[in-house]
Design a protein around this motif. Structure first.
Motif, PDB file in Angstrom:
ATOM      1  N   SER A 172       0.840  -1.190   0.000  1.00 12.62           N
ATOM      2  CA  SER A 172       0.000   0.000   0.000  1.00 12.62           C
ATOM      3  C   SER A 172       0.876   1.241   0.000  1.00 12.62           C
ATOM      4  O   SER A 172       2.062   1.182   0.317  1.00 12.62           O
ATOM      5  CB  SER A 172      -0.916   0.015   1.241  1.00 12.62           C
ATOM      6  N   GLY A 173       0.277   2.358  -0.393  1.00  6.29           N
ATOM      7  CA  GLY A 173       1.011   3.619  -0.329  1.00  6.29           C
ATOM      8  C   GLY A 173       1.794   3.971  -1.571  1.00  6.29           C
ATOM      9  O   GLY A 173       2.657   4.842  -1.521  1.00  6.29           O
ATOM     10  N   GLY A 174       1.555   3.322  -2.689  1.00  7.45           N
ATOM     11  CA  GLY A 174       2.235   3.700  -3.922  1.00  7.45           C
ATOM     12  C   GLY A 174       3.356   2.761  -4.323  1.00  7.45           C
ATOM     13  O   GLY A 174       3.764   1.880  -3.566  1.00  7.45           O
ATOM     14  N   THR A 175       3.891   2.973  -5.519  1.00  2.96           N
ATOM     15  CA  THR A 175       4.885   2.090  -6.120  1.00  2.96           C
ATOM     16  C   THR A 175       6.157   1.970  -5.286  1.00  2.96           C
ATOM     17  O   THR A 175       6.693   0.876  -5.122  1.00  2.96           O
ATOM     18  CB  THR A 175       5.259   2.593  -7.530  1.00  2.96           C
ATOM     19  N   PHE A 176       6.643   3.087  -4.768  1.00  8.52           N
ATOM     20  CA  PHE A 176       7.925   3.081  -4.066  1.00  8.52           C
ATOM     21  C   PHE A 176       7.763   2.967  -2.548  1.00  8.52           C
ATOM     22  O   PHE A 176       8.732   3.106  -1.815  1.00  8.52           O
ATOM     23  CB  PHE A 176       8.713   4.344  -4.417  1.00  8.52           C
ATOM     24  N   SER A 177       6.570   2.726  -2.099  1.00 11.83           N
ATOM     25  CA  SER A 177       6.328   2.606  -0.665  1.00 11.83           C
ATOM     26  C   SER A 177       6.689   1.208  -0.167  1.00 11.83           C
ATOM     27  O   SER A 177       6.473   0.215  -0.853  1.00 11.83           O
ATOM     28  CB  SER A 177       4.866   2.897  -0.353  1.00 11.83           C
ATOM     29  N   SER A 178       7.230   1.131   1.047  1.00 10.86           N
ATOM     30  CA  SER A 178       7.546  -0.158   1.659  1.00 10.86           C
ATOM     31  C   SER A 178       6.444  -0.597   2.622  1.00 10.86           C
ATOM     32  O   SER A 178       6.550  -1.641   3.262  1.00 10.86           O
ATOM     33  CB  SER A 178       8.879  -0.074   2.424  1.00 10.86           C
ATOM     34  N   THR A 179       5.393   0.210   2.717  1.00 11.90           N
ATOM     35  CA  THR A 179       4.292  -0.097   3.625  1.00 11.90           C
ATOM     36  C   THR A 179       3.462  -1.271   3.096  1.00 11.90           C
ATOM     37  O   THR A 179       3.180  -1.345   1.906  1.00 11.90           O
ATOM     38  CB  THR A 179       3.381   1.133   3.806  1.00 11.90           C
ATOM     39  N   THR A 180       3.095  -2.171   4.003  1.00 13.71           N
ATOM     40  CA  THR A 180       2.270  -3.322   3.627  1.00 13.71           C
ATOM     41  C   THR A 180       1.092  -3.447   4.585  1.00 13.71           C
ATOM     42  O   THR A 180       1.127  -2.934   5.703  1.00 13.71           O
ATOM     43  CB  THR A 180       3.082  -4.630   3.660  1.00 13.71           C
ATOM     44  N   GLU A 181       0.055  -4.137   4.112  1.00 13.49           N
ATOM     45  CA  GLU A 181      -1.102  -4.435   4.953  1.00 13.49           C
ATOM     46  C   GLU A 181      -1.263  -5.939   5.053  1.00 13.49           C
ATOM     47  O   GLU A 181      -1.091  -6.662   4.065  1.00 13.49           O
ATOM     48  CB  GLU A 181      -2.367  -3.793   4.380  1.00 13.49           C
ATOM     49  N   TRP A 182      -1.571  -6.408   6.260  1.00 14.11           N
ATOM     50  CA  TRP A 182      -1.678  -7.830   6.540  1.00 14.11           C
ATOM     51  C   TRP A 182      -3.032  -8.140   7.174  1.00 14.11           C
ATOM     52  O   TRP A 182      -3.437  -7.486   8.138  1.00 14.11           O
ATOM     53  CB  TRP A 182      -0.573  -8.276   7.501  1.00 14.11           C
ATOM     54  N   GLN A 183      -3.717  -9.129   6.605  1.00 12.65           N
ATOM     55  CA  GLN A 183      -4.981  -9.581   7.187  1.00 12.65           C
ATOM     56  C   GLN A 183      -5.137 -11.069   6.903  1.00 12.65           C
ATOM     57  O   GLN A 183      -5.071 -11.508   5.754  1.00 12.65           O
ATOM     58  CB  GLN A 183      -6.159  -8.802   6.608  1.00 12.65           C
ATOM     59  N   TRP A 184      -5.336 -11.849   7.964  1.00 11.46           N
ATOM     60  CA  TRP A 184      -5.397 -13.299   7.818  1.00 11.46           C
ATOM     61  C   TRP A 184      -6.668 -13.743   7.116  1.00 11.46           C
ATOM     62  O   TRP A 184      -6.644 -14.587   6.238  1.00 11.46           O
ATOM     63  CB  TRP A 184      -5.273 -13.954   9.188  1.00 11.46           C
TER      64      TRP A 184
END
Length: 219
Positions: A93-105
């Motif tokens: 998440s957060g765009g192409t160069f973003s390292s942010t991720t979202e996790w949901q089981w």
């Protein structure tokens, strides 16, 4: 609950509770098998009751219980015997160069956002304030004069289930586990000694080379 890694290499380390934690005898253990090309093949997360043995070797089969596993080649994440593809539990998440991720089981579980900031991976529940962190993983810190601080793991929210903690651990460590194995950082003294040896070897080599050149030059 706060934990400290006993090894500078978080891919193969015990994760022991700090003094004063709710349980000072139960922690985690991370074991990573790697390929000949030094890429991770499988990372296993154990629940480690180290009160049952004097050391990790004696604890094998006694105090260790598998609670999760990442199969890197198959791109799957397993927690408590249930395996799911990365793409089903992890999104960028957060765009192409973003390292942010979202996790949901799954659709019934909480969704967490994991971002990197100032040497730490921070996890918060999606929709919550940016200061309301659920868990933090602080990577190995190198300091002046070669001193370093071992990685730490902190769960800020009480009452997390073991499965939820396992998922958060994998989410927070995901990027670091994929990196090549870290070598033990050199202290300032060791680094200086190594540099001195290297310089001495270079000087000696130059002197020897000059001497051979001088004695063998045709006048």
């Amino acid at each position: 609950m706060s934990f400290t890694f006993t090894n500078y290499d978080i891919q193969n380390s015990e994760v022991v509770p700090d003094a004063g934690s709710l349980s000072e005898t139960v922690g985690f253990r991370v074991v990573t098998e790697r390929s000949r090309m030094d890429s991770p093949k499988r990372t296993t997360l154990y629940r480690w009751n180290f009160s049952l043995a004097d050391n990790a070797e004696q604890a094998e089969g006694k105090g260790l219980q598998v609670i999760g596993r990442i199969a890197w080649k198959e791109k799957t994440l397993e927690v408590n015997g249930v395996s799911k593809p990365f793409k089903d539990v992890r999104t960028k998440s957060g765009g192409t160069f973003s390292s942010t991720t979202e996790w949901q089981w799954d659709s019934n579980s909480k969704k967490y956002e994991v971002k990197f900031k100032k040497g730490s991976f921070l996890a918060k529940e999606v929709g919550k304030a940016d200061t309301e962190f659920v868990a933090t993983y602080t990577a190995l810190k190198l300091k002046m004069l070669g001193k370093y601080e071992l990685p730490t793991l902190t769960f800020h929210t009480p009452g997390l289930s073991e499965d939820e903690m396992a998922r958060l651990i994998f989410a927070l460590l995901f990027n670091d586990i994929q990196l090549p194995v870290k070598k033990r950082p050199l202290t300032f003294k060791a680094a200086a000694g190594q540099a001195a040896v290297s310089v001495a070897a270079t000087v000696a080599g130059n002197i020897a080379g000059n001497a051979i050149g001088a004695c063998c030059t045709v006048q």
